[in-house]
Design a protein around this motif. Structure first.
Motif, mmCIF file in Angstrom:
data_model
loop_
_atom_site.group_PDB
_atom_site.id
_atom_site.type_symbol
_atom_site.label_atom_id
_atom_site.label_comp_id
_atom_site.label_asym_id
_atom_site.label_seq_id
_atom_site.Cartn_x
_atom_site.Cartn_y
_atom_site.Cartn_z
ATOM 1 N N ASP A 52 0.933 -1.163 -0.133
ATOM 2 C CA ASP A 52 -0.056 -0.301 0.315
ATOM 3 C C ASP A 52 1.027 1.345 -0.089
ATOM 4 O O ASP A 52 1.736 1.166 0.564
ATOM 5 C CB ASP A 52 -1.191 -0.072 0.948
ATOM 6 N N VAL A 53 0.343 2.113 -0.728
ATOM 7 C CA VAL A 53 0.620 3.379 -0.449
ATOM 8 C C VAL A 53 1.486 3.803 1.513
ATOM 9 O O VAL A 53 1.143 3.202 1.808
ATOM 10 C CB VAL A 53 0.279 4.581 -0.908
ATOM 11 N N ARG A 103 -3.341 7.168 2.696
ATOM 12 C CA ARG A 103 -4.505 6.415 2.132
ATOM 13 C C ARG A 103 -5.664 7.163 1.497
ATOM 14 O O ARG A 103 -6.110 7.620 0.522
ATOM 15 C CB ARG A 103 -5.467 5.745 3.269
ATOM 16 N N ALA A 106 -4.765 9.616 -0.829
ATOM 17 C CA ALA A 106 -4.075 8.280 -2.193
ATOM 18 C C ALA A 106 -5.455 8.607 -3.196
ATOM 19 O O ALA A 106 -5.699 9.193 -3.839
ATOM 20 C CB ALA A 106 -3.432 7.104 -1.792
ATOM 21 N N GLU A 107 -6.497 8.555 -2.157
ATOM 22 C CA GLU A 107 -8.131 8.970 -2.394
ATOM 23 C C GLU A 107 -7.980 9.825 -3.330
ATOM 24 O O GLU A 107 -8.915 9.965 -4.421
ATOM 25 C CB GLU A 107 -8.822 7.752 -1.737
ATOM 26 N N ARG A 112 -3.800 6.439 -6.899
ATOM 27 C CA ARG A 112 -3.975 4.703 -6.910
ATOM 28 C C ARG A 112 -4.229 4.886 -8.326
ATOM 29 O O ARG A 112 -2.547 3.530 -9.031
ATOM 30 C CB ARG A 112 -5.054 4.490 -6.303
#
Ligand code: N01
Length: 556
Positions: A52-53, A103, A106-107, A112
């Protein structure tokens, strides 16, 4: 419309995927780099070896892991909306919350779709005839890119110590920098923690509350300041947000370490004993890294430094009930602050627990690891689980493990064999179009990392725009500029007490690693001005060329 002519459609890459920029790593640096470059209309691919990031916050999940910079400041400043909408729950956010923030970013910015997880970049070679990079990833693919940006992090290469018998240990072995994703429960177990750096100091109090018995194997004691962590109320967050413009400006332009704080107006010896003690008490009560800002000469003057070190040693003696244990915990072989100050919750008090034993291994180290015990000082300590809080191959480790080849096929690892050489920590001569975010030679680990990351990412993006506007394809640090910068970084380091410690800043934690002071001590404000000045002078110290002549030569 794109701010830059994208090169990704060239025939040259008709068969292989081709990007304007390949970014290595999707931690805070890689994510913001992607966001900025996409904003320029460039075709970008980010490779991230983790699942994941989040970078360091994805891997460092050990018990008690949290940031040692206050979260209202350890956060992106590039988006006003982001900093308004994200609510930090505590003064120092725990790892899980920082990872959730990564996260969310990222969203929120739809990152992503351009990030490939579980994929490392294993090799990157510069094709001199084409003037472009070829990067090979762990899934066996090779892609082309005009630029490569290493956003690999300064502390992301967890280091296993070379201790005899380690592989024979029958119980579970954990490294703080590579902690499992599932919950680890030490209840009822006898646990050993090896190391007493920041990771150990954060995890020891938490593990001690679970374990049947905890043995802490200490080679070098460290100075630690209480965090005084607490929940943040909505009012506190709002009050902070009201001053955000000034906080962010100060952190970027004035602070040495990228943290908004009251700066000292005098040296430690300008105050008498009582006033000095009162000031240290006030800083101790406030807690955190800014303890070192009590006076303006603590890292410059040994006598001044001694006053702060003595204060902390006295605090340790006050907190730890057993005088012999207190003595062992008092650092005595390096100036305070010359190794990264630790920030803790109940660290020293943990040694008052009856289920915690401090084992001094300063003289002989750990002699051997047996299937069920650690042997030190001729004594076997029976354990069920082993926690290695032994740190990282810092600053260069994550770069060196990629096979990077520049002009003439020369490897970056080979070039850096005697210590990292960069111009401004951004580029290394002989490696055109290869940028490093917070590389050695920049303030990086001596600063609030996010402030330094944003500065580098913006500088790199602006440099690409500048080149694009002028039809330039290649940028490269000149050898002369690099030599001058390396000398300057060293000169500044040796004006301070930092080089006196055997620290990971110096590469001293890795046997055989050259002892060079790696980060730039000049401070983030000064450093930013230097970088801006270099850009304003047409990227002074960087050679820039158009690649067309190269291609012509290759075609003929
Ligand atoms: O690693 P370290 P860390 N036998 O290198 C010992 C950041 N960080 O993971 O000092 C026995 O500091 C070693 O002993 P010595 C932060 O910047 C941030 O704790 O070499 N012991 C030392 O005690 C920090 O500075 C946060 O004598 C061995 C320890 O292991 C950096 O990461 C939280 C040994 C390693 O300490 C690194 O911290 C955590 C051996 N063979 C970390 N080998 C935040 O809060 C090593 N040691 C953001």
């Amino acid at each position: 419309m794109s701010a830059l002519p994208s090169t990704s459609g060239k025939d040259h890459f008709a068969e292989a995927a081709c990007y304007d920029v390949v970014v290595v790593g999707a931690g805070f640096a890689g994510m913001y780099m992607l966001h900025r470059l996409r904003g320029l209309g460039l075709k970008v691919r980010v490779y991230e070896q983790g699942g994941d990031v989040g970078g360091t916050w994805y891997w460092n999940r050990y018990p008690g892991a949290r940031c040692d910079v206050e979260s209202m400041q350890y956060s992106y400043s590039f988006s006003e909306e982001l900093q308004r909408e994200w609510d930090w729950s505590e003064r120092y956010a725990p790892q899980a919350e920082i990872l959730n923030y990564a996260r969310h970013v990222a969203e929120r910015f739809d990152l992503r779709k351009d990030i490939q997880l579980n994929t490392s970049v294993d090799c990157a070679g510069f094709d001199e005839s084409a003037g472009e990079w070829q990067a090979t990833t762990s899934d066996g693919k090779t892609v082309g890119a005009k630029f490569v940006v290493l956003a690999t992090g300064c502390l992301s290469n967890a280091r296993l110590p070379d201790i005899r018998g380690l592989s024979d240990f029958a119980g579970k072995v954990y490294h703080t920098g590579h902690w499992p994703h599932e919950a680890v429960d030490f209840t009822g177990q006898r646990v050993a923690v090896v190391g007493t750096g920041s990771s150990a100091i954060q995890s020891i109090p938490v593990i001690a509350r679970q374990a049947r018995h905890l043995y802490v194997f200490q080679r070098t004691p460290n100075f630690s300041i209480p965090a005084h962590n607490a929940a943040l109320t909505a009012e506190e967050r709002e009050a902070f947000r009201r001053i955000y413009p000034e906080v962010r400006r100060f952190a970027r332009e004035e602070a040495r370490n990228g943290i908004y704080a009251e700066l000292p107006d005098r040296g430690a010896l300008d105050d008498g004993d009582n006033a000095r003690r009162a000031r240290y008490e006030q800083r101790w009560a406030r807690g955190g890294l800014t303890f070192m800002l009590a006076y303006n000469n603590l890292i410059l003057d040994q006598a001044a430094n001694d006053t702060a070190a003595d204060f902390v040693r006295a605090k340790i003696a006050e907190i730890v009930k057993d005088p012999q244990t207190a003595k062992l915990l008092q650092p005595d072989n390096h100036p305070i602050g010359s190794k990264r100050i630790c920030v803790d919750t109940d660290y020293y008090a943990t040694f008052n627990r009856s289920n915690v034993t401090l084992v001094d291994i300063r003289t002989n180290g750990i002699e051997e690891i047996l299937p069920n015990a650690l042997r030190a000082g001729g004594k076997d300590y029976e354990i069920d689980a082993l926690v290695l809080a032994t740190g990282f191959d810092a600053m260069t480790g994550s770069v060196a493990r990629i096979d990077i080849r520049g002009r003439g096929g020369r490897t970056l690892k080979g070039k850096w064999a005697e210590g990292p050489k960069t111009y401004l920590g951004l580029m290394s001569a002989g490696f055109p179009n290869l940028f490093i975010v917070t590389g050695p030679g920049s303030p990086s680990v001596l600063s609030n990392m996010i402030v330094s990351i944003e500065q580098h990412v913006d500088w790199i993006a602006d440099c690409m725009v500048w080149m694009g506007q002028r039809g330039l394809d290649l940028v490269e640090a000149t050898k002369g500029a690099e030599e001058g910068w390396v000398a300057h970084v060293n000169e500044v380091a040796h004006m301070t007490l930092y080089p006196q410690a055997n620290s990971w800043y110096m590469g001293a934690n890795i046997p055989g690693k050259p002892r060079i002071f790696m980060p730039y001590i000049g401070g983030v404000g000064v450093y930013r001005r230097i970088c801006d000045d270099v850009a304003a002078k047409g990227y002074d110290g960087f050679a820039m060329t158009a690649a067309e002549p190269l291609r012509e030569a290759a075609r003929s």
